[in-house]
Design a protein around this motif. Sequence first.
Motif, PDB file in Angstrom:
ATOM      1  N   ASN A  44       0.771  -1.308   0.201  1.00 47.87           N
ATOM      2  CA  ASN A  44      -0.337  -0.012  -0.084  1.00 47.87           C
ATOM      3  C   ASN A  44       0.705   1.393  -0.173  1.00 47.87           C
ATOM      4  OD1 ASN A  44      -1.222  -2.360   1.394  1.00 47.87           O
ATOM      5  ND2 ASN A  44      -2.848  -0.566   0.473  1.00 47.87           N
ATOM      6  N   ALA A  89      -2.514  -0.047  -4.688  1.00 45.35           N
ATOM      7  CA  ALA A  89      -2.128  -1.139  -2.992  1.00 45.35           C
ATOM      8  C   ALA A  89      -2.460  -1.495  -4.592  1.00 45.35           C
ATOM      9  CB  ALA A  89      -3.911  -0.741  -2.800  1.00 45.35           C
ATOM     10  N   CYS A 125      -8.052  -0.346   4.731  1.00 47.39           N
ATOM     11  CA  CYS A 125      -7.851  -1.836   3.040  1.00 47.39           C
ATOM     12  C   CYS A 125      -7.791  -3.143   4.211  1.00 47.39           C
ATOM     13  CB  CYS A 125      -6.347  -1.774   2.858  1.00 47.39           C
ATOM     14  SG  CYS A 125      -5.971  -2.871   1.291  1.00 47.39           S
ATOM     15  N   CYS A 174      -4.173  -4.936  -3.391  1.00 48.22           N
ATOM     16  CA  CYS A 174      -5.581  -5.656  -3.042  1.00 48.22           C
ATOM     17  C   CYS A 174      -5.710  -5.953  -3.973  1.00 48.22           C
ATOM     18  CB  CYS A 174      -5.916  -4.995  -1.801  1.00 48.22           C
ATOM     19  SG  CYS A 174      -6.284  -3.781  -1.665  1.00 48.22           S
ATOM     20  N   CYS A 183      -9.609   0.038  -1.300  1.00 44.51           N
ATOM     21  CA  CYS A 183      -8.911   1.165  -0.442  1.00 44.51           C
ATOM     22  C   CYS A 183      -8.366   2.670  -1.782  1.00 44.51           C
ATOM     23  CB  CYS A 183      -8.015   1.086  -0.033  1.00 44.51           C
ATOM     24  SG  CYS A 183      -6.088  -0.076  -0.654  1.00 44.51           S
TER      25      CYS A 183
HETATM   26 ZN   LIG Z   1      -7.091  -1.440  -0.871  1.00 36.94          ZN
END
Ligand SMILES: [Zn+2]
Lengths: 168, 139
Positions: free
Chosen positions: B82, B96, B125, B98, B103
């Motif tokens: 992140n 990020a 996140c 993810c 996020c």
């Molecule tokens: Zn995230």
Amino acid sequence: MKIRTLTRMALLTAAALILGYIDSLIPLVPSVPGIKLGLSNLVLLYAVFYMRPVETVILMFLKVGLSSLLFGNAVGALYALAGGVLSVAAMLLLHRIPHVSVIPVSTIGGILHIVGQCAVGCVLISYKPVLFYAPWLLISGTATGLLLGVATRGAFYGIERYERRTGV
Amino acid sequence: MERQGDNRRNVRNWILTGAAIGFAALAVVVCLLLRPKTGAADRFVIRYGDGESLTVPAWETRTIVIRDGKLADEANGEGAENVIHIENGEAWMEQANCPHKECVKQGVLNAETVQSRPLGTWIVCAPHQVYIEYAGGVE
Ligand SMILES: [Zn+2]
């Protein structure tokens, strides 16, 4: 487990995964992440009413496990598991009430799914972001639970009419 | 007789559904009453890893990289990463990796946006367990 049950479980797991994927493609409120229709809950609703409790629970674990493996990660699985366990437990209990219809079962399942996820949020993060986020999730979870319940009731009428006619 | 039974069943289902909606409405009200006040604050607290945190004054200009739950020197897109940027009293998740990048989509935290953001004073996140809180000095 009979071959018939096994086949049905496999079909329902596949349906739950596909519906879950479609779900992730439809943002209900674009500015608020995580608000979903909960389409894959249709499969669990069907299982609560037409399959044995053990099979419903296995189906929920398969759904959570496989979708986390395919589309998510371990932390996501924890949120999904808490929501899944709580909502399936409540739906199975409610189903024991004589003549209960799918509408309250679906609504309460939707709400408890959110409650489970919020509880995990409180433990993993803090209660503070949960207090901000929970109202959005609760309102959408109640509305989609109610909506899916109404839609599913129509579908169940169809299934029962078909089963009566064909004697399946 | 048949009709009467039908009505009783319907009433039971209506009561259950109504009680569920009532419970949800009550929970929403409780959340709204209990949630922290929002407004101008003076720092951002970044939480990551195993309960670690980093506090940055809101008016500092700084880019923070967190990889696999630890502070890192620069972003390289490896592991669970992140990138947080803080500048002029604002903070946001710049980058990020993810699964759904929710996020990053949560936008900017500042004195104004916290009033209406769904996550209030937080950027979350969830998959990487990295959180930013706009904190302190709230009147
Ligand atoms: Zn995230």
